[in-house]
Write a protein that holds these residues in place. Structure first.
Motif, mmCIF file in Angstrom:
data_model
loop_
_atom_site.group_PDB
_atom_site.id
_atom_site.type_symbol
_atom_site.label_atom_id
_atom_site.label_comp_id
_atom_site.label_asym_id
_atom_site.label_seq_id
_atom_site.Cartn_x
_atom_site.Cartn_y
_atom_site.Cartn_z
ATOM 1 N N UNK A 219 19.281 95.700 -14.212
ATOM 2 C CA UNK A 219 19.285 97.146 -14.001
ATOM 3 C C UNK A 219 20.105 97.814 -15.098
ATOM 4 N N UNK A 220 19.612 98.923 -15.619
ATOM 5 C CA UNK A 220 20.329 99.675 -16.657
ATOM 6 C C UNK A 220 21.450 100.480 -15.984
ATOM 7 N N UNK A 221 22.682 100.012 -16.121
ATOM 8 C CA UNK A 221 23.835 100.642 -15.480
ATOM 9 C C UNK A 221 24.674 101.338 -16.548
ATOM 10 N N UNK A 222 24.906 102.635 -16.365
ATOM 11 C CA UNK A 222 25.699 103.415 -17.327
ATOM 12 C C UNK A 222 26.767 104.203 -16.569
ATOM 13 N N UNK A 223 27.947 104.253 -17.157
ATOM 14 C CA UNK A 223 29.082 104.943 -16.549
ATOM 15 C C UNK A 223 29.731 105.843 -17.587
ATOM 16 N N UNK A 224 29.988 107.094 -17.199
ATOM 17 C CA UNK A 224 30.751 108.032 -18.021
ATOM 18 C C UNK A 224 31.896 108.583 -17.187
ATOM 19 N N UNK A 225 33.070 108.700 -17.801
ATOM 20 C CA UNK A 225 34.176 109.387 -17.134
ATOM 21 C C UNK A 225 34.961 110.195 -18.158
ATOM 22 N N UNK A 226 35.733 111.146 -17.646
ATOM 23 C CA UNK A 226 36.440 112.064 -18.532
ATOM 24 C C UNK A 226 37.637 111.395 -19.189
ATOM 25 N N UNK A 227 37.965 111.859 -20.395
ATOM 26 C CA UNK A 227 39.048 111.257 -21.162
ATOM 27 C C UNK A 227 40.421 111.420 -20.547
ATOM 28 N N UNK A 228 40.593 112.382 -19.617
ATOM 29 C CA UNK A 228 41.904 112.547 -18.996
ATOM 30 C C UNK A 228 42.273 111.346 -18.139
ATOM 31 N N UNK A 229 41.287 110.530 -17.742
ATOM 32 C CA UNK A 229 41.595 109.314 -16.987
ATOM 33 C C UNK A 229 42.498 108.377 -17.785
ATOM 34 N N UNK A 238 39.743 99.837 -20.950
ATOM 35 C CA UNK A 238 38.898 99.701 -19.766
ATOM 36 C C UNK A 238 37.416 99.695 -20.121
ATOM 37 N N UNK A 239 37.050 100.406 -21.165
ATOM 38 C CA UNK A 239 35.659 100.407 -21.613
ATOM 39 C C UNK A 239 35.197 98.989 -21.952
ATOM 40 N N UNK A 240 36.041 98.248 -22.642
ATOM 41 C CA UNK A 240 35.681 96.871 -23.022
ATOM 42 C C UNK A 240 35.520 95.996 -21.785
ATOM 43 N N UNK A 241 36.377 96.208 -20.804
ATOM 44 C CA UNK A 241 36.287 95.411 -19.581
ATOM 45 C C UNK A 241 34.986 95.695 -18.837
ATOM 46 N N UNK A 242 34.567 96.958 -18.809
ATOM 47 C CA UNK A 242 33.302 97.295 -18.160
ATOM 48 C C UNK A 242 32.117 96.717 -18.938
ATOM 49 N N UNK A 243 32.195 96.777 -20.251
ATOM 50 C CA UNK A 243 31.088 96.270 -21.067
ATOM 51 C C UNK A 243 30.916 94.767 -20.911
ATOM 52 N N UNK A 244 31.995 94.058 -20.646
ATOM 53 C CA UNK A 244 31.889 92.617 -20.401
ATOM 54 C C UNK A 244 31.091 92.319 -19.144
ATOM 55 N N UNK A 245 31.030 93.276 -18.229
ATOM 56 C CA UNK A 245 30.248 93.108 -17.010
ATOM 57 C C UNK A 245 28.788 93.516 -17.206
ATOM 58 N N UNK A 246 28.421 93.911 -18.433
ATOM 59 C CA UNK A 246 27.052 94.332 -18.707
ATOM 60 C C UNK A 246 26.805 95.803 -18.452
ATOM 61 N N UNK A 247 27.874 96.572 -18.253
ATOM 62 C CA UNK A 247 27.755 98.000 -17.960
ATOM 63 C C UNK A 247 27.924 98.801 -19.242
ATOM 64 N N UNK A 248 26.994 99.679 -19.528
ATOM 65 C CA UNK A 248 27.131 100.580 -20.673
ATOM 66 C C UNK A 248 28.037 101.738 -20.252
#
Length: 568
Positions: A219-229, A238-248
């Motif tokens: 499944x094509x999974x994509x996540x966006x969140x604001x930079x204030x996080x 955290x972006x790298x950790x999500x990408x390791x799970x196959x999440x864009x």
């Protein structure tokens, strides 16, 4: 990575070890360095200004003339009247520095490229979802005023009105969370998430566990969140950790160590789209306080809606518009090609019309032109008839239309019996305050439900500066005693409602990327009004007497902050 499978803990996936998020980690990390560099730049600017102050005796007459010129300029410029007052105060107190600060913010140095790019994307996709003439003319016959509002909404982008969408209202974040997990499990093709806040905990952990599993399934999974996080909730890695799970994944306007006006604009939207047939919108972020798993300011009252049907395409498009902001090749057509109800048709729908593809300028390539048509899989169909009309819409700070505010004002101006409103913040410009007062003075029951326990002291004090004038016009004000209201809801006359992310404050109405769902004649409007009726007994009603007895410290803070309200 820590995976918790213990049902008693039910935490899903956690990618951070204890202590890897929070303010202390931010201070002693890459983010801490950014803050130090920003502070150094600010100190340099202030020092330069103070150095020039030594020459004031020699140029006092020039400053007087300069101040008069700036005042005349501000009085005649195209600026919100309330914001004019703020800038007049700033310029009169510190003429040179204030003028430089004003022109720096107005030049929008940090967002010129973003504005050009976003304007281009809006132009390219403006006709990507065709308006059903049947839906529009049907609404126009039923309520010309509502149809006129829809015409105005469509000025700012591709925001069709739909009449084949079932809407479910969730009066609490917990309710949305349960259904969200169920819907995510059924995803076959894509899952798109765009949220202002994501924080590790039970809520995000359980969502992330499903996302990681779905990504492994293709499944094509994509996540966006604001930079204030990145300040206090999630580290830069955290972006790298999500990408390791196959999440864009992407971060909107990540924090950088350079002073820029782009910090003024945040992605405050909350969108989740599944396979083009299901979408969620509302005030609920992906953090534990939003489902009362943890309590920060008493009971957290928040709301959301779930859409099933044709209107989901608009949220798909809104997500892709933000996602493509920094992409070289525009990508819209494949995701928009998924039918609103794969494997079936909505009740009363004779035929699913093929969707028109968005125009792409010469030289650009995109899935609009080259993408393969998705394989259709059967999914659960909504039960019952899809009554009423639905218009998902987005508001952005890069154009001249204050769409979010104008929709609210139009509802207030057309109301006949009542307008009930939930909002966490009440920092009004003159136009919105006038609209609220005018509706009440016409005999409309205007009721505001605000937090009883604030999350931020300054907005709380500023909200109270509006109380006396609103009460004098007949506006009813309620404060939710169990805790904090984070919901953003308008409900009018039992036939119109808005549920979304747009607060009644300057940040939402002027400076944030926002989104909302306009509803007309849908069944869930009765549920929204029932939620208001259930809340009123849990609130304390504000009266002139309670305003008079308010703590003097809160009154003083409101008075002092009033001049700076548009900048907060």
């Amino acid at each position: 990575m820590e995976i918790r499978n213990d049902d008693s803990q039910n935490m899903g996936i956690r990618l951070l070890k204890k202590g890897q998020n929070g303010i202390l980690h931010a201070i002693f990390s890459r983010m801490g360095l950014f803050v130090v560099l920003l502070a150094a730049q600010a100190l340099f600017l202030v020092s330069t200004y103070l150095w020039f102050r030594e020459f004031r005796p020699h140029i006092i007459s020039g400053l007087a003339v300069f101040t008069v010129v700036m005042v005349l300029y501000l009085l005649n410029c195209r600026l919100d009247p309330t914001a004019k007052i703020t800038w007049l105060v700033v310029v009169m107190l510190t003429p040179v520095f204030g003028a430089l600060l004003y022109f720096y913010t107005r030049m929008d140095i940090g967002h010129r490229a973003l504005k050009a790019r976003f304007s281009h994307i809006i132009a390219v996709t403006k006709d990507s979802i065709p308006q059903s003439e049947e839906a529009y003319h049907s609404l126009e016959e039923e309520d010309p005023g509502a149809a006129a509002l829809v015409r105005y909404i469509q000025r700012s982008g591709c925001h069709p009105v739909y009449h084949r969408t079932l809407v479910t209202y969730f009066p609490l974040g917990e309710d949305k969370f349960v259904e969200l997990l169920r819907q995510l499990e059924g995803a076959k093709h894509f899952i798109y998430l765009e949220y202002f806040i994501i924080a590790e905990g039970m809520m995000w952990g359980e969502v992330l566990e499903i996302l990681a599993r779905k990504a492994k399934e293709g499944v094509d999974v994509r996540v966006m969140y604001d930079g204030t996080c990145e300040f206090t909730l999630l580290p830069h890695k955290y972006l790298k950790l999500l990408r390791k799970l196959g999440i864009r994944c992407k971060v909107f306007a990540p924090v950088s160590p350079f002073i820029s006006t782009h910090y003024n604009y945040r992605d405050h939207r909350k969108i989740l789209v599944i396979d083009g047939h299901t979408a969620f919108n509302g005030g609920v972020n992906l953090a534990d306080e939003y489902i009362n798993q943890v309590q920060r300011f008493g009971h957290w009252k928040d709301t959301a809606v779930m859409l099933k049907g044709e209107a989901v395409k608009s949220f798909t498009l809104m997500f892709l518009q933000m996602w493509n902001m920094d992409e070289r090749e525009l990508e819209f057509g494949k995701s928009l090609a998924y039918p609103a109800m794969p494997g079936g048709q909505l009740p009363g729908q004779s035929e699913i019309q093929p969707e028109a593809q968005p125009e792409v300028q010469a030289g650009e390539q995109s899935e609009v032109q080259a993408g393969e048509q998705p394989e259709v899989q059967p999914v659960e169909r909504p039960k019952g008839n899809a009554k009423g009309y639905v218009v998902p819409y987005g508001d952005w700070p890069l154009d001249d239309d204050k769409l979010g505010e104008r929709v609210y004002m139009d509802i207030l101006n057309r109301a006949r019996r009542y307008v009930h409103i939930m909002t966490p913040y009440l920092i009004l410009d003159g136009e919105m305050e006038t609209a609220l007062k005018f509706a009440a003075e016409r005999g409309v029951e205007v009721a505001l439900v605000l937090p009883g326990i604030p999350d931020k002291k300054m907005p709380y004090a500023l909200a109270k500066t509006h109380y006396r004038a609103l009460l004098e016009s007949g506006v009813k004000i309620y404060e939710y005693t169990p805790g904090f209201v984070h919901a953003k809801v308008f409900c009018c006359d039992g036939k119109e409602a808005v549920v979304g992310t747009i607060n009644l404050d300057y940040r939402s109405l002027y400076h944030h990327f926002e989104c909302a769902t306009y509803l007309y004649g849908t069944d869930c409007i009765a549920d929204i009004e029932a939620d208001f009726q259930a809340m009123f007994p849990k609130c304390r009603q504000v009266t002139p007497e309670t305003v008079r007895k308010e703590k003097w410290t809160v009154k003083l803070a409101g008075v002092l902050l009033k001049a700076a309200a548009p900048l907060l």
